[in-house]
Design a protein around this motif. Structure first.
Motif, PDB file in Angstrom:
ATOM      1  N   PHE A 133      38.159 -59.810  51.711  1.00 31.68           N
ATOM      2  CA  PHE A 133      37.557 -60.608  52.780  1.00 31.68           C
ATOM      3  C   PHE A 133      38.363 -61.877  53.006  1.00 31.68           C
ATOM      4  O   PHE A 133      38.811 -62.533  52.073  1.00 31.68           O
ATOM      5  CB  PHE A 133      36.109 -60.958  52.428  1.00 31.68           C
ATOM      6  N   ARG A 134      38.558 -62.196  54.278  1.00 34.00           N
ATOM      7  CA  ARG A 134      39.361 -63.352  54.634  1.00 34.00           C
ATOM      8  C   ARG A 134      38.553 -64.199  55.607  1.00 34.00           C
ATOM      9  O   ARG A 134      38.030 -63.685  56.592  1.00 34.00           O
ATOM     10  CB  ARG A 134      40.632 -62.839  55.318  1.00 34.00           C
ATOM     11  N   TRP A 135      38.386 -65.449  55.319  1.00 33.22           N
ATOM     12  CA  TRP A 135      37.679 -66.312  56.254  1.00 33.22           C
ATOM     13  C   TRP A 135      38.509 -66.441  57.516  1.00 33.22           C
ATOM     14  O   TRP A 135      39.734 -66.512  57.439  1.00 33.22           O
ATOM     15  CB  TRP A 135      37.446 -67.700  55.650  1.00 33.22           C
ATOM     16  N   PRO A 136      37.864 -66.454  58.688  1.00 34.66           N
ATOM     17  CA  PRO A 136      38.641 -66.648  59.910  1.00 34.66           C
ATOM     18  C   PRO A 136      39.356 -68.006  59.874  1.00 34.66           C
ATOM     19  O   PRO A 136      38.861 -68.949  59.232  1.00 34.66           O
ATOM     20  CB  PRO A 136      37.584 -66.639  61.015  1.00 34.66           C
ATOM     21  N   THR A 137      40.492 -68.026  60.513  1.00 34.56           N
ATOM     22  CA  THR A 137      41.237 -69.283  60.582  1.00 34.56           C
ATOM     23  C   THR A 137      41.347 -69.719  62.034  1.00 34.56           C
ATOM     24  O   THR A 137      40.980 -68.969  62.949  1.00 34.56           O
ATOM     25  CB  THR A 137      42.656 -69.095  60.017  1.00 34.56           C
ATOM     26  N   LEU A 138      41.902 -70.880  62.197  1.00 34.17           N
ATOM     27  CA  LEU A 138      42.104 -71.411  63.540  1.00 34.17           C
ATOM     28  C   LEU A 138      42.937 -70.446  64.380  1.00 34.17           C
ATOM     29  O   LEU A 138      42.730 -70.294  65.586  1.00 34.17           O
ATOM     30  CB  LEU A 138      42.805 -72.770  63.430  1.00 34.17           C
ATOM     31  N   ALA A 139      43.862 -69.737  63.687  1.00 32.66           N
ATOM     32  CA  ALA A 139      44.724 -68.784  64.398  1.00 32.66           C
ATOM     33  C   ALA A 139      43.890 -67.687  65.059  1.00 32.66           C
ATOM     34  O   ALA A 139      44.189 -67.242  66.169  1.00 32.66           O
ATOM     35  CB  ALA A 139      45.740 -68.178  63.432  1.00 32.66           C
ATOM     36  N   ASP A 140      42.823 -67.225  64.357  1.00 32.81           N
ATOM     37  CA  ASP A 140      41.963 -66.182  64.937  1.00 32.81           C
ATOM     38  C   ASP A 140      41.283 -66.694  66.193  1.00 32.81           C
ATOM     39  O   ASP A 140      41.114 -65.984  67.176  1.00 32.81           O
ATOM     40  CB  ASP A 140      40.877 -65.763  63.927  1.00 32.81           C
ATOM     41  N   LEU A 141      40.880 -67.930  66.090  1.00 35.32           N
ATOM     42  CA  LEU A 141      40.158 -68.547  67.201  1.00 35.32           C
ATOM     43  C   LEU A 141      41.060 -68.654  68.434  1.00 35.32           C
ATOM     44  O   LEU A 141      40.672 -68.287  69.537  1.00 35.32           O
ATOM     45  CB  LEU A 141      39.685 -69.926  66.742  1.00 35.32           C
ATOM     46  N   THR A 142      42.291 -69.114  68.227  1.00 39.99           N
ATOM     47  CA  THR A 142      43.191 -69.257  69.380  1.00 39.99           C
ATOM     48  C   THR A 142      43.662 -67.890  69.852  1.00 39.99           C
ATOM     49  O   THR A 142      43.851 -67.677  71.046  1.00 39.99           O
ATOM     50  CB  THR A 142      44.398 -70.164  69.046  1.00 39.99           C
ATOM     51  N   ALA A 143      43.797 -66.949  68.904  1.00 44.76           N
ATOM     52  CA  ALA A 143      44.222 -65.600  69.302  1.00 44.76           C
ATOM     53  C   ALA A 143      43.198 -64.981  70.253  1.00 44.76           C
ATOM     54  O   ALA A 143      43.539 -64.227  71.153  1.00 44.76           O
ATOM     55  CB  ALA A 143      44.406 -64.715  68.072  1.00 44.76           C
ATOM     56  N   GLU A 144      41.922 -65.283  70.020  1.00 43.90           N
ATOM     57  CA  GLU A 144      40.872 -64.741  70.889  1.00 43.90           C
ATOM     58  C   GLU A 144      40.673 -65.608  72.132  1.00 43.90           C
ATOM     59  O   GLU A 144      39.833 -65.291  72.977  1.00 43.90           O
ATOM     60  CB  GLU A 144      39.537 -64.663  70.125  1.00 43.90           C
ATOM     61  N   ALA A 145      41.401 -66.705  72.187  1.00 40.91           N
ATOM     62  CA  ALA A 145      41.272 -67.648  73.308  1.00 40.91           C
ATOM     63  C   ALA A 145      39.826 -68.088  73.513  1.00 40.91           C
ATOM     64  O   ALA A 145      39.307 -68.108  74.621  1.00 40.91           O
ATOM     65  CB  ALA A 145      41.842 -67.059  74.590  1.00 40.91           C
ATOM     66  N   LEU A 146      39.196 -68.422  72.388  1.00 39.62           N
ATOM     67  CA  LEU A 146      37.797 -68.853  72.465  1.00 39.62           C
ATOM     68  C   LEU A 146      37.649 -70.251  71.884  1.00 39.62           C
ATOM     69  O   LEU A 146      38.433 -70.673  71.039  1.00 39.62           O
ATOM     70  CB  LEU A 146      36.916 -67.901  71.654  1.00 39.62           C
ATOM     71  N   GLY A 147      36.630 -70.951  72.359  1.00 41.59           N
ATOM     72  CA  GLY A 147      36.267 -72.217  71.739  1.00 41.59           C
ATOM     73  C   GLY A 147      35.464 -71.925  70.488  1.00 41.59           C
ATOM     74  O   GLY A 147      35.060 -70.784  70.252  1.00 41.59           O
ATOM     75  N   LEU A 148      35.223 -72.939  69.685  1.00 48.16           N
ATOM     76  CA  LEU A 148      34.522 -72.738  68.416  1.00 48.16           C
ATOM     77  C   LEU A 148      33.170 -72.072  68.632  1.00 48.16           C
ATOM     78  O   LEU A 148      32.812 -71.104  67.965  1.00 48.16           O
ATOM     79  CB  LEU A 148      34.348 -74.076  67.688  1.00 48.16           C
ATOM     80  N   LYS A 149      32.413 -72.595  69.603  1.00 48.04           N
ATOM     81  CA  LYS A 149      31.059 -72.095  69.782  1.00 48.04           C
ATOM     82  C   LYS A 149      31.065 -70.617  70.196  1.00 48.04           C
ATOM     83  O   LYS A 149      30.346 -69.807  69.632  1.00 48.04           O
ATOM     84  CB  LYS A 149      30.317 -72.933  70.830  1.00 48.04           C
ATOM     85  N   GLU A 150      31.935 -70.289  71.162  1.00 48.52           N
ATOM     86  CA  GLU A 150      31.990 -68.888  71.624  1.00 48.52           C
ATOM     87  C   GLU A 150      32.447 -67.978  70.489  1.00 48.52           C
ATOM     88  O   GLU A 150      31.977 -66.863  70.342  1.00 48.52           O
ATOM     89  CB  GLU A 150      32.956 -68.713  72.807  1.00 48.52           C
TER      90      GLU A 150
END
Ligand SMILES: Nc1ncnc2c1ncn2[C@@H]1O[C@H](COP(=O)(O)OP(=O)(O)OP(=O)(O)O)[C@@H](O)[C@H]1O
Ligand SMILES: [Mg+2]
Length: 337
Positions: A273-290
């Motif tokens: 298991f890997r905690w999501p990182t900021l890279a995952d967030l930007t890869a999905e082009a989503l803001g934190l809340k979304e």
């Protein structure tokens, strides 16, 4: 006058017959009884009936007779006078009064207690009633439409439903057959709901693979149109390819068809298991809340999927209360029930 039936999808013979009766009966003031299993579209048809009636501009007032305890239901329907019971601090209009000139929809009428059924009979026959605790006779200019998923004839035989009320309600019966008996409408509805859900989520339209179609066609749809609508909505979120394949379909469908869903090649939960990182967030082009919402949404749906939609089991899997789960689903507009 042409019948307005926007939003009611179907071209099967049975549905055309429903439209035919609707067109005839809508302009009249006749009492209509709509029957059919849960999720077959009874409410949709009743709303169309009102929309096509001369009362269309007047209120449409639905009330779920199965969801309200007997004592409350009476005052909810008929209203009450100040002081009629302990908490009646002021006079209050009931649904029949609020619906004046319009249509009252008595949903799940089969759940109504016998003692209240008498009063419904009176309002249908005499167009008269009194508020709870009141002596003044009120006039009701309303049309009454009722629906039930029970077999009222059996209820009458069992002494749970008044025979006279049954005949009064059943002047014009409209029966909605279960989805599994509507032939080509099943696929029509599946495609309609899937396309709509994709549009709402602003994702490219998903197709249905021939194998997925075969499974959808073989499943018996015990929850009828509502179940189909919910599953198509889930697919619009969970399906990762460009078309829905059998593997995307819920476990419940596999089980009911007597098949076992192959384990996904990549395990649903990655081994390490890997905690999501900021890279995952930007890869999905989503803001934190979304991003967090999406994660939550997927987990909710996975849990529901695992247990065939049984909410208290899904809540248990997630370690949250059933009511919390329902609230979350409602907020995310993931469930209509
Ligand atoms: N023919 C149809 N075309 C499009 N949508 C439909 C159709 N029939 C039903 N639906 C949709 O399916 C869902 C269930 O329909 P509805 O609430 O009218 O069912 P119901 O018979 O009143 O169910 P219940 O007995 O559980 O109250 C709704 O979201 C409704 O919009
Ligand atoms: Mg309903």
């Amino acid at each position: 006058m042409e019948l307005k039936v926007e939003g009611i999808i179907g071209q099967s013979r049975t549905l055309k017959e429903v439209f035919r009766i609707l067109a005839k009966v809508a302009p009249t003031d006749s009492t209509v009884l709509v029957t059919g299993e849960s999720g077959t579209g009874k409410e949709l048809v009743v709303r169309a009936l009102h929309a096509n009636s001369r009362r269309a501009e007047a209120p449409f007032v639905p009330i779920n007779c199965g969801a309200i305890p007997r004592e409350l239901l009476e005052s909810e329907l008929f209203g009450h006078e100040k002081g009629a019971f302990t908490h009646a601090i002021r006079t209050r209009a009931g649904r029949f009064e609020l619906a004046q000139g319009g249509t009252v929809f008595l949903d799940e009428i089969g759940e109504m207690e016998l003692s209240l059924q008498v009063k419904i009979l009176r309002i249908i026959q005499e167009r008269e009633y009194e508020r709870v605790g009141g002596a003044k006779i009120m006039k009701a200019d309303i049309r009454i439409v009722a629906a039930t998923n029970r077999d009222l004839e059996k209820e009458v035989e069992a002494g749970r439903f008044r025979e006279d009320l049954y005949y009064r309600l059943n002047v014009i019966p409209i029966h909605l057959p279960p989805l599994r008996e509507r032939g080509e409408d099943l696929m029509l509805l599946a495609e309609h709901f899937l396309a709509r859900a994709c549009r709402q989520r602003e994702r490219k339209a998903l197709g249905l693979s021939p194998e997925a179609r075969a499974m959808i066609g073989g499943y018996l749809w015990p929850g009828n149109v509502r179940e189909l609508e919910n599953i198509m909505e889930r697919l619009s979120i969970l399906c990762e390819g460009t078309a829905v394949t059998p593997e995307d379909l819920p476990e419940k469908i596999w089980r009911d068809l007597g098949r076992e869903r192959p384990k996904p090649e990549a395990p649903a939960v990655p081994a390490g298991f890997r905690w999501p990182t900021l890279a995952d967030l930007t890869a999905e082009a989503l803001g934190l809340k979304e991003f967090l919402d999406t994660v939550e949404e997927r987990l909710l749906l996975e849990a529901l999927d695992r247990v065939g939609g049984v909410k208290n089991q899904a809540a248990e899997l997630l370690g949250i209360k059933r009511t919390t789960l329902i609230e979350k689903l409602k907020k995310k507009k993931l469930e209509t029930t």
